[in-house]
Design a protein around this motif. Structure first.
Motif, PDB file in Angstrom:
ATOM      1  N   PHE A  10      71.649  43.293  31.470  1.00 53.07           N
ATOM      2  CA  PHE A  10      72.402  42.704  30.440  1.00 53.07           C
ATOM      3  C   PHE A  10      71.803  41.668  29.743  1.00 53.07           C
ATOM      4  O   PHE A  10      71.588  41.667  28.413  1.00 53.07           O
ATOM      5  CB  PHE A  10      73.746  42.300  30.886  1.00 53.07           C
ATOM      6  CG  PHE A  10      74.744  41.837  29.992  1.00 53.07           C
ATOM      7  CD1 PHE A  10      75.480  42.844  29.177  1.00 53.07           C
ATOM      8  CD2 PHE A  10      75.125  40.404  29.678  1.00 53.07           C
ATOM      9  CE1 PHE A  10      76.393  42.433  28.166  1.00 53.07           C
ATOM     10  CE2 PHE A  10      75.976  40.098  28.600  1.00 53.07           C
ATOM     11  CZ  PHE A  10      76.517  41.068  27.956  1.00 53.07           C
ATOM     12  N   VAL A  11      71.232  40.571  30.288  1.00 52.44           N
ATOM     13  CA  VAL A  11      70.509  39.516  29.739  1.00 52.44           C
ATOM     14  C   VAL A  11      69.109  40.229  28.852  1.00 52.44           C
ATOM     15  O   VAL A  11      68.937  39.823  27.648  1.00 52.44           O
ATOM     16  CB  VAL A  11      70.067  38.554  30.711  1.00 52.44           C
ATOM     17  CG1 VAL A  11      68.891  37.614  30.167  1.00 52.44           C
ATOM     18  CG2 VAL A  11      71.243  37.817  31.394  1.00 52.44           C
ATOM     19  N   TYR A  12      68.458  41.133  29.496  1.00 57.03           N
ATOM     20  CA  TYR A  12      67.463  41.807  28.717  1.00 57.03           C
ATOM     21  C   TYR A  12      68.004  42.624  27.321  1.00 57.03           C
ATOM     22  O   TYR A  12      67.287  42.215  26.295  1.00 57.03           O
ATOM     23  CB  TYR A  12      67.031  42.924  29.482  1.00 57.03           C
ATOM     24  CG  TYR A  12      65.524  43.455  29.129  1.00 57.03           C
ATOM     25  CD1 TYR A  12      64.223  42.482  28.983  1.00 57.03           C
ATOM     26  CD2 TYR A  12      65.687  44.821  28.829  1.00 57.03           C
ATOM     27  CE1 TYR A  12      63.176  43.251  28.353  1.00 57.03           C
ATOM     28  CE2 TYR A  12      64.514  45.449  28.276  1.00 57.03           C
ATOM     29  CZ  TYR A  12      63.427  44.453  27.964  1.00 57.03           C
ATOM     30  OH  TYR A  12      62.071  45.049  27.323  1.00 57.03           O
ATOM     31  N   ILE A  49      76.532  43.772  16.692  1.00 56.34           N
ATOM     32  CA  ILE A  49      75.741  43.377  17.786  1.00 56.34           C
ATOM     33  C   ILE A  49      76.312  43.539  19.141  1.00 56.34           C
ATOM     34  O   ILE A  49      75.570  43.931  20.151  1.00 56.34           O
ATOM     35  CB  ILE A  49      75.758  41.696  17.776  1.00 56.34           C
ATOM     36  CG1 ILE A  49      74.850  41.378  16.487  1.00 56.34           C
ATOM     37  CG2 ILE A  49      75.049  40.993  18.881  1.00 56.34           C
ATOM     38  CD1 ILE A  49      74.542  39.864  16.025  1.00 56.34           C
ATOM     39  N   VAL A  50      77.580  43.400  19.305  1.00 60.02           N
ATOM     40  CA  VAL A  50      78.300  43.772  20.641  1.00 60.02           C
ATOM     41  C   VAL A  50      78.070  44.980  20.906  1.00 60.02           C
ATOM     42  O   VAL A  50      77.667  45.507  22.034  1.00 60.02           O
ATOM     43  CB  VAL A  50      79.775  43.357  20.492  1.00 60.02           C
ATOM     44  CG1 VAL A  50      80.375  44.110  21.818  1.00 60.02           C
ATOM     45  CG2 VAL A  50      79.938  41.980  20.388  1.00 60.02           C
ATOM     46  N   LEU A  51      78.441  46.013  20.062  1.00 56.88           N
ATOM     47  CA  LEU A  51      78.181  47.539  20.210  1.00 56.88           C
ATOM     48  C   LEU A  51      76.709  47.923  20.608  1.00 56.88           C
ATOM     49  O   LEU A  51      76.502  48.746  21.334  1.00 56.88           O
ATOM     50  CB  LEU A  51      78.559  48.314  19.002  1.00 56.88           C
ATOM     51  CG  LEU A  51      78.516  49.777  19.067  1.00 56.88           C
ATOM     52  CD1 LEU A  51      79.677  50.254  20.137  1.00 56.88           C
ATOM     53  CD2 LEU A  51      78.661  50.465  17.569  1.00 56.88           C
ATOM     54  N   LEU A  52      75.990  47.250  19.881  1.00 57.34           N
ATOM     55  CA  LEU A  52      74.435  47.447  20.077  1.00 57.34           C
ATOM     56  C   LEU A  52      73.966  47.047  21.326  1.00 57.34           C
ATOM     57  O   LEU A  52      73.447  47.658  22.383  1.00 57.34           O
ATOM     58  CB  LEU A  52      73.457  46.825  19.149  1.00 57.34           C
ATOM     59  CG  LEU A  52      71.972  47.124  19.226  1.00 57.34           C
ATOM     60  CD1 LEU A  52      71.620  48.419  19.250  1.00 57.34           C
ATOM     61  CD2 LEU A  52      71.361  46.325  18.071  1.00 57.34           C
ATOM     62  N   THR A  53      74.679  45.942  21.907  1.00 57.42           N
ATOM     63  CA  THR A  53      74.377  44.988  23.244  1.00 57.42           C
ATOM     64  C   THR A  53      74.621  46.164  24.256  1.00 57.42           C
ATOM     65  O   THR A  53      74.097  46.460  25.039  1.00 57.42           O
ATOM     66  CB  THR A  53      74.969  43.855  23.424  1.00 57.42           C
ATOM     67  OG1 THR A  53      74.441  42.883  22.332  1.00 57.42           O
ATOM     68  CG2 THR A  53      74.527  43.307  24.677  1.00 57.42           C
ATOM     69  N   ILE A  58      74.040  50.141  28.473  1.00 52.58           N
ATOM     70  CA  ILE A  58      74.088  51.457  29.167  1.00 52.58           C
ATOM     71  C   ILE A  58      72.865  52.364  29.246  1.00 52.58           C
ATOM     72  O   ILE A  58      72.517  52.812  30.126  1.00 52.58           O
ATOM     73  CB  ILE A  58      75.273  52.288  28.524  1.00 52.58           C
ATOM     74  CG1 ILE A  58      76.560  51.596  28.497  1.00 52.58           C
ATOM     75  CG2 ILE A  58      75.526  53.512  28.749  1.00 52.58           C
ATOM     76  CD1 ILE A  58      77.892  52.170  27.514  1.00 52.58           C
ATOM     77  N   MET A  59      72.214  52.126  28.276  1.00 51.78           N
ATOM     78  CA  MET A  59      70.870  53.047  28.220  1.00 51.78           C
ATOM     79  C   MET A  59      69.985  52.579  29.209  1.00 51.78           C
ATOM     80  O   MET A  59      69.457  53.471  30.058  1.00 51.78           O
ATOM     81  CB  MET A  59      70.071  52.966  26.771  1.00 51.78           C
ATOM     82  CG  MET A  59      68.940  53.883  26.469  1.00 51.78           C
ATOM     83  SD  MET A  59      68.189  53.633  25.184  1.00 51.78           S
ATOM     84  CE  MET A  59      67.567  51.930  25.276  1.00 51.78           C
ATOM     85  N   VAL A  63      68.476  54.483  32.261  1.00 54.00           N
ATOM     86  CA  VAL A  63      67.222  54.755  32.870  1.00 54.00           C
ATOM     87  C   VAL A  63      66.953  54.143  34.129  1.00 54.00           C
ATOM     88  O   VAL A  63      66.071  54.881  34.838  1.00 54.00           O
ATOM     89  CB  VAL A  63      66.320  53.994  31.541  1.00 54.00           C
ATOM     90  CG1 VAL A  63      64.755  54.053  31.992  1.00 54.00           C
ATOM     91  CG2 VAL A  63      66.420  54.820  30.239  1.00 54.00           C
ATOM     92  N   SER A  64      67.357  53.150  34.272  1.00 57.75           N
ATOM     93  CA  SER A  64      67.169  52.764  35.728  1.00 57.75           C
ATOM     94  C   SER A  64      67.556  53.435  36.950  1.00 57.75           C
ATOM     95  O   SER A  64      66.912  53.607  37.642  1.00 57.75           O
ATOM     96  CB  SER A  64      67.933  51.064  35.871  1.00 57.75           C
ATOM     97  OG  SER A  64      67.708  50.632  37.277  1.00 57.75           O
ATOM     98  N   MET A  65      69.060  54.033  36.656  1.00 51.25           N
ATOM     99  CA  MET A  65      69.556  55.056  37.667  1.00 51.25           C
ATOM    100  C   MET A  65      68.591  56.195  37.741  1.00 51.25           C
ATOM    101  O   MET A  65      68.240  56.844  38.999  1.00 51.25           O
ATOM    102  CB  MET A  65      70.754  55.373  37.300  1.00 51.25           C
ATOM    103  CG  MET A  65      71.856  54.079  37.574  1.00 51.25           C
ATOM    104  SD  MET A  65      73.466  54.594  36.844  1.00 51.25           S
ATOM    105  CE  MET A  65      73.958  56.053  37.760  1.00 51.25           C
TER     106      MET A  65
END
Length: 332
Positions: A10-12, A49-53, A58-59, A63-65
């Protein structure tokens, strides 16, 4: 996935969004002050910004999963290959190297286990072959020879029956009876020796009482059996039962004894077996070189971490003393 990993993603995502917003503001020559004065544009920017964040988070999670799934799949695949003793796919990372070491150790342990089992099987086969040879030799040297002698005597009697006198006939029939009695006793000794090592649901005391009764019923030897046995572990009972069988078999076959003593004494820390016969005796050191039965008894005692002592001399009988330790739950 851990909470710390989600927070880091999330920070990233926030950093990426902040970088994108800064780039947009620079591209359109907008300032923070102008946006503050225009509330509608500011709300649209904040919403974007919120939507993009959220979208980026989620993306990144997806990718991590996906990467985590691929990693687990590769690990499970390698583990499955390790279980089936198949080579695994090598990698450069630390986990792959550890899996490779695990695969090599598993294959090494499997090979050692197979070698050990093959050696054990070979030893068992050798023991079976030796037992078969010993039984065949005993049958040939005792029962077979005695039956052959009885047949020859009876054949001679049948051939000369018209001319033989009554006293000679009676003497030869008595000799034949003695030979057949010896053959019967030798066969009983062999059957006693071949009795299964398991006690078949009996305690050691019950098994030995059965053997003693059988000896007294089927032979002329007198047996004294005294014991204060309580409860012993099954492996120790089976070993002691087989050792007693071996000693009795040797006594009946070779000792020419008329008395046998069997003593079993159990204490808190040990169990002692003592057997004595008053037979012809033998040279212990010479017997150890050629007697499979004597070595077998000593090996059984060694396997149980006990002490074994055999004392004998020609015409002095035989005394065997065995002491086995009882440790842990066995002495309770």
């Amino acid at each position: 996935m851990k909470k710390s990993h989600i927070t880091l993603l999330f920070v990233y995502a926030l950093v990426i969004v902040f970088s994108i917003v800064t780039l947009i503001l620079d591209s359109f020559h907008l300032s923070i002050k102008e946006l503050v004065n225009n509330v509608e544009q500011l709300n649209q920017l904040i919403f974007s910004i919120v939507l993009l964040t959220i979208s980026l988070t989620i993306m990144l999670l997806f990718v991590s999963m996906l990467l985590n799934y691929n990693s687990h799949r590769r690990i499970f695949k390698n583990l499955r290959r390790i279980v089936h003793n198949q080579p695994i796919e090598a990698g450069e990372d630390e986990l792959s190297q550890m899996m490779m070491q695990l695969s090599e150790k598993t294959q090494s342990l499997t090979q050692q286990l197979q070698r050990t089992e093959n050696v054990d099987l070979a030893k068992k086969e050798d023991i079976i072959q030796e037992e078969r040879k010993r039984i065949a030799r005993d049958l040939h040297d005792t029962v077979s020879q005695e039956l052959f002698a009885a047949v020859m005597i009876l054949s001679g009697i049948s051939y000369s029956l018209p001319t033989i006198d009554r006293d000679s006939l009676q003497e030869q029939l008595k000799n034949t009876e003695a030979i057949l009695t010896n053959a019967q006793n030798d066969l009983r000794v062999m059957l006693l020796h071949l009795r299964p090592t398991e006690l078949e649901g009996r305690s050691l005391k019950q098994g030995l009482e059965m053997i003693v009764q059988e000896i007294q019923d089927k032979s002329t030897i007198t047996v004294t059996f005294k014991t204060n046995l309580k409860t012993l572990p099954k492996p120790i009972e089976d070993h002691l039962f087989r050792i007693v069988q071996e000693f009795i078999s040797n006594t009946l076959k070779h000792a020419k004894a008329d008395h046998l003593d069997i003593y079993l004494h159990q204490t808190e820390r040990s169990v002692q077996l003592k057997m004595i016969d008053n037979g012809v005796g033998f040279d212990v050191e010479e017997a150890k070189k050629i007697s499979y039965g004597l070595k077998n008894m000593e090996d059984r005692v060694t396997d149980m971490a006990g002490s074994f002592q055999m004392i004998s001399a020609p015409n002095q009988g035989v005394t065997m003393t065995i002491v086995l330790p009882l440790v842990g739950e066995y002495n309770e």
